[in-house]
Scaffold this motif. Structure first.
Motif, mmCIF file in Angstrom:
data_model
loop_
_atom_site.group_PDB
_atom_site.id
_atom_site.type_symbol
_atom_site.label_atom_id
_atom_site.label_comp_id
_atom_site.label_asym_id
_atom_site.label_seq_id
_atom_site.Cartn_x
_atom_site.Cartn_y
_atom_site.Cartn_z
ATOM 1 N N THR A 14 4.149 5.634 1.097
ATOM 2 C CA THR A 14 4.319 4.288 0.543
ATOM 3 C C THR A 14 3.469 3.283 1.304
ATOM 4 O OG1 THR A 14 6.582 4.795 -0.157
ATOM 5 C CG2 THR A 14 5.986 2.468 0.015
ATOM 6 N N VAL A 15 3.450 3.421 2.639
ATOM 7 C CA VAL A 15 2.602 2.554 3.467
ATOM 8 C C VAL A 15 1.134 2.738 3.084
ATOM 9 C CG1 VAL A 15 1.728 2.178 5.811
ATOM 10 C CG2 VAL A 15 4.186 2.416 5.417
ATOM 11 N N MET A 16 0.723 3.987 2.888
ATOM 12 C CA MET A 16 -0.656 4.260 2.479
ATOM 13 C C MET A 16 -0.965 3.633 1.128
ATOM 14 S SD MET A 16 -1.725 8.132 3.516
ATOM 15 C CE MET A 16 -3.375 7.797 2.878
ATOM 16 N N ALA A 17 -0.023 3.737 0.198
ATOM 17 C CA ALA A 17 -0.245 3.204 -1.147
ATOM 18 C C ALA A 17 -0.369 1.683 -1.133
ATOM 19 C CB ALA A 17 0.895 3.634 -2.066
ATOM 20 N N VAL A 18 0.563 1.012 -0.458
ATOM 21 C CA VAL A 18 0.569 -0.455 -0.428
ATOM 22 C C VAL A 18 -0.651 -0.977 0.325
ATOM 23 C CG1 VAL A 18 1.796 -2.493 0.404
ATOM 24 C CG2 VAL A 18 3.074 -0.612 -0.643
ATOM 25 N N SER A 19 -0.931 -0.406 1.494
ATOM 26 C CA SER A 19 -2.095 -0.852 2.266
ATOM 27 C C SER A 19 -3.389 -0.570 1.506
ATOM 28 C CB SER A 19 -2.127 -0.177 3.639
ATOM 29 O OG SER A 19 -2.180 1.235 3.504
ATOM 30 N N GLY A 20 -3.434 0.554 0.796
ATOM 31 C CA GLY A 20 -4.617 0.884 0.003
ATOM 32 C C GLY A 20 -4.845 -0.115 -1.114
ATOM 33 N N LEU A 21 -3.774 -0.548 -1.764
ATOM 34 C CA LEU A 21 -3.907 -1.525 -2.851
ATOM 35 C C LEU A 21 -4.335 -2.892 -2.324
ATOM 36 C CD1 LEU A 21 -0.835 -0.571 -5.081
ATOM 37 C CD2 LEU A 21 -3.255 -0.094 -5.512
ATOM 38 N N ILE A 22 -3.852 -3.247 -1.128
ATOM 39 C CA ILE A 22 -4.287 -4.503 -0.499
ATOM 40 C C ILE A 22 -5.791 -4.462 -0.249
ATOM 41 C CG2 ILE A 22 -4.188 -5.874 1.629
ATOM 42 C CD1 ILE A 22 -1.208 -5.123 1.800
ATOM 43 N N MET A 23 -6.274 -3.344 0.291
ATOM 44 C CA MET A 23 -7.705 -3.207 0.551
ATOM 45 C C MET A 23 -8.509 -3.167 -0.742
ATOM 46 S SD MET A 23 -7.901 -0.648 3.858
ATOM 47 C CE MET A 23 -6.751 0.586 3.253
ATOM 48 N N LEU A 24 -7.937 -2.558 -1.779
ATOM 49 C CA LEU A 24 -8.632 -2.493 -3.066
ATOM 50 C C LEU A 24 -8.801 -3.890 -3.654
ATOM 51 C CD1 LEU A 24 -9.823 -0.847 -5.388
ATOM 52 C CD2 LEU A 24 -7.509 -0.604 -6.308
ATOM 53 N N LEU A 25 -7.768 -4.711 -3.567
ATOM 54 C CA LEU A 25 -7.858 -6.092 -4.050
ATOM 55 C C LEU A 25 -8.952 -6.843 -3.304
ATOM 56 C CD1 LEU A 25 -6.804 -8.479 -5.717
ATOM 57 C CD2 LEU A 25 -5.099 -8.871 -3.922
ATOM 58 N N TYR A 26 -8.993 -6.649 -1.986
ATOM 59 C CA TYR A 26 -10.036 -7.300 -1.189
ATOM 60 C C TYR A 26 -11.426 -6.833 -1.610
ATOM 61 C CZ TYR A 26 -13.241 -8.042 2.670
ATOM 62 O OH TYR A 26 -14.341 -8.383 3.410
ATOM 63 N N LEU A 27 -11.567 -5.535 -1.855
ATOM 64 C CA LEU A 27 -12.868 -4.982 -2.234
ATOM 65 C C LEU A 27 -13.378 -5.568 -3.546
ATOM 66 C CD1 LEU A 27 -12.347 -1.240 -1.270
ATOM 67 C CD2 LEU A 27 -13.983 -2.825 -0.225
ATOM 68 N N VAL A 28 -12.474 -5.755 -4.504
ATOM 69 C CA VAL A 28 -12.873 -6.342 -5.790
ATOM 70 C C VAL A 28 -13.415 -7.757 -5.574
ATOM 71 C CG1 VAL A 28 -12.037 -7.163 -8.023
ATOM 72 C CG2 VAL A 28 -11.284 -4.937 -7.149
ATOM 73 N N VAL A 29 -12.683 -8.561 -4.791
ATOM 74 C CA VAL A 29 -13.108 -9.937 -4.513
ATOM 75 C C VAL A 29 -14.409 -9.940 -3.705
ATOM 76 C CG1 VAL A 29 -12.470 -12.090 -3.357
ATOM 77 C CG2 VAL A 29 -10.745 -10.792 -4.609
ATOM 78 N N HIS A 30 -14.482 -9.056 -2.717
ATOM 79 C CA HIS A 30 -15.668 -8.968 -1.857
ATOM 80 C C HIS A 30 -16.910 -8.580 -2.661
ATOM 81 C CE1 HIS A 30 -17.942 -8.685 1.743
ATOM 82 N NE2 HIS A 30 -17.996 -7.359 1.804
#
Length: 223
Positions: A14-30
């Protein structure tokens, strides 16, 4: 309670999933921010300056940027730690007689592991190159991100490191997004095809979007 959740495999996933989605959101904006380089140095440099003044006057100069950085560091560390511990747990629990079974799953897992290592090393290089300027070629110019990007992608090793990392990122997102959806309960027999399509589309768009910048510099479209 928190310790109990963290110690469980479900908690780590779950930690991997949530942290991964946070990074994915950042990557889209970046990625979207990076593409501003095609509109010229004025537009790109203005965007970089805006990031540092985000939230003013409520927040001081660069506070919002540092908040984003701290959140990302926490997400990366949590993601990597959970992945490493799950990997070690999986190795200890795997009976040797099953070593030749589930080859496809093993390939996907190995891809994620090596991709994660490549991306971790890339993050360090990327920061040292375009944030601190420690390993930047031709002299780092603070406040001139457009020229700094041009300098980096005018070297063969800058292009090679970035391209390899972005290809690894695409593979990581392709498998990781679908895995995160399963972990968080979004997956089902009826939705699996749609989730895999979304994962493939995200991986393709982000890979192409990020690679567009070095390709633009190499071809002279950005100069």
């Amino acid at each position: 309670m928190t310790r109990t959740v963290w110690d469980s495999s479900v908690g780590k996933k779950t930690v991997m999933a949530v942290s991964g989605l946070i990074m994915l959101l950042y990557l889209v904006v970046h990625m979207l921010g990076n593409l501003k380089i095609f509109f010229g140095p004025g537009e790109f440099n203005h965007y970089a300056h805006w990031l540092r003044t985000l939230g003013e006057p409520f927040l001081h100069y660069e506070w919002a940027l540092w908040i984003i950085r701290v959140v990302l560091v926490v997400a990366v560390v949590a993601h990597a730690t959970a992945a490493y511990q799950l990997s070690r747990r999986d190795i200890r629990a795997r009976p040797s007689k099953y070593v030749h079974k589930k080859a496809r799953a093993s390939y996907a897992t190995r891809t994620m592991r090596w991709g994660g290592i490549i991306l971790g090393l890339f993050i360090v290089w990327h920061i040292l190159d375009l944030t601190t300027g420690t390993v930047h070629p031709d002299g780092f110019q603070s406040g001139h991100p457009y020229q700094n990007v041009i300098d980096t992608f005018s070297t063969w090793y800058g292009d090679t490191i970035y391209i390899v990392a972005m290809l690894a990122l695409g593979l990581h997102i392709r498998h990781g997004f679908w895995s995160a959806a399963q972990t968080l309960g979004a997956g089902s027999r009826s939705r699996d095809r749609a989730l895999k399509t979304i994962a493939n589309a995200l991986a393709l768009v982000l890979t192409v979007g990020f690679l567009a910048v070095p390709v633009g510099v190499m071809t002279g479209l950005v100069s």
